[in-house]
Write an enzyme that holds these catalytic residues in place. Structure first.
Site, short mmCIF file in Angstrom:
data_model
loop_
_atom_site.label_atom_id
_atom_site.label_comp_id
_atom_site.label_asym_id
_atom_site.label_seq_id
_atom_site.Cartn_x
_atom_site.Cartn_y
_atom_site.Cartn_z
N HIS A 1 4.92 0.36 0.31
CA HIS A 1 5.58 -0.47 1.33
C HIS A 1 4.81 -1.77 1.58
O HIS A 1 3.59 -1.83 1.45
CB HIS A 1 5.76 0.30 2.64
CG HIS A 1 4.51 0.90 3.20
ND1 HIS A 1 3.94 2.03 2.68
CD2 HIS A 1 3.72 0.53 4.24
CE1 HIS A 1 2.86 2.34 3.37
NE2 HIS A 1 2.68 1.43 4.31
N HIS B 1 4.92 6.52 8.36
CA HIS B 1 5.11 5.50 9.40
C HIS B 1 6.53 5.61 9.94
O HIS B 1 7.47 5.80 9.16
CB HIS B 1 5.01 4.08 8.84
CG HIS B 1 3.67 3.63 8.40
ND1 HIS B 1 2.53 3.76 9.15
CD2 HIS B 1 3.29 2.98 7.27
CE1 HIS B 1 1.51 3.22 8.49
NE2 HIS B 1 1.94 2.75 7.34
N HIS C 1 0.20 5.76 1.01
CA HIS C 1 -0.73 6.74 1.58
C HIS C 1 0.05 7.99 1.94
O HIS C 1 1.29 7.99 1.89
CB HIS C 1 -1.44 6.17 2.83
CG HIS C 1 -0.54 5.32 3.69
ND1 HIS C 1 0.55 5.82 4.35
CD2 HIS C 1 -0.55 3.99 3.97
CE1 HIS C 1 1.15 4.85 5.02
NE2 HIS C 1 0.52 3.71 4.79
N CYS D 1 4.97 0.25 15.00
CA CYS D 1 4.71 1.22 13.94
C CYS D 1 3.94 2.40 14.54
O CYS D 1 2.85 2.23 15.07
CB CYS D 1 3.89 0.57 12.82
SG CYS D 1 3.46 1.71 11.49
N GLU E 1 0.84 -1.20 0.00
CA GLU E 1 0.00 0.00 0.00
C GLU E 1 0.87 1.24 0.00
O GLU E 1 2.08 1.17 0.23
CB GLU E 1 -0.87 0.00 1.27
CG GLU E 1 -0.03 0.05 2.55
CD GLU E 1 -0.81 -0.02 3.84
OE1 GLU E 1 -1.87 -0.68 3.89
OE2 GLU E 1 -0.36 0.60 4.83
MN MN Z 1 0.98 1.71 5.66
#
Ligand code: MN
Length: 149
Positions: free
Chosen positions: A98, A64, A60, A112, A58
């Site tokens: 990632h 992170h 976004h 995370c 994914e």
């Molecule tokens: Mn992610």
């Protein structure tokens, strides 16, 4: 199939499904240790990928910060496939593709950190997949998907 439980649990913290309603991952658990102190508007989660499993591929807008806590595996970060092992710290900037894979015969557990307010994840489109597969190193990394879904 019921896969074995892992021992990296925290008292009073629920062991959650990684994501509620999709099949873009395999054998990943999620625990939320801390969420939203008034001066820390973040969530600190622990994910664990069982041997042979993988997280969603994914990207976004939100960042992170990841610290590997247990085991080893590999991660796709942008156009790179990198080895990751306990103790490594990984920044995943905005819009970086990632995925984490426990593809070295061990669990891959990691903390995370994310902002509590964040955008939804975006999955690869057909043309993104084609671009990944055109890169031999990424193709090899993703090949574990073949015939297993
Ligand atoms: Mn992610």
């Amino acid at each position: 199939m019921l896969r074995k439980q892992h021992e990296y649990r925290w008292e009073g913290v629920d062991l959650l499904r990684y994501k509620e309603q999709d099949d873009t991952f395999r054998d990943v658990t999620r625990q939320v240790l801390f969420r939203n102190a008034p001066d820390i508007p973040c969530e600190w989660r622990y994910f664990e990928v069982a041997p042979g499993g993988w997280s969603t591929l994914e990207h976004h807008e939100h960042t992170h910060w990841v610290v590997i806590f247990r085991g080893r595996g590999e991660a796709l970060l942008g156009d790179e496939v990198v080895a990751v092992a306990a103790g490594d710290a990984v920044e995943i900037p905005a819009w970086t593709w990632h995925q984490f894979r426990a593809n070295q015969g061990e669990e891959l557990g990691f903390f995370c950190l994310v902002n509590s307010v964040r955008d939804k994840v975006t999955l690869p489109r057909e043309e993104d997949r084609a671009r990944f597969l055109a890169n031999p190193k990424i193709r090899k990394f993703l090949e574990a998907d073949n015939g297993e879904e």
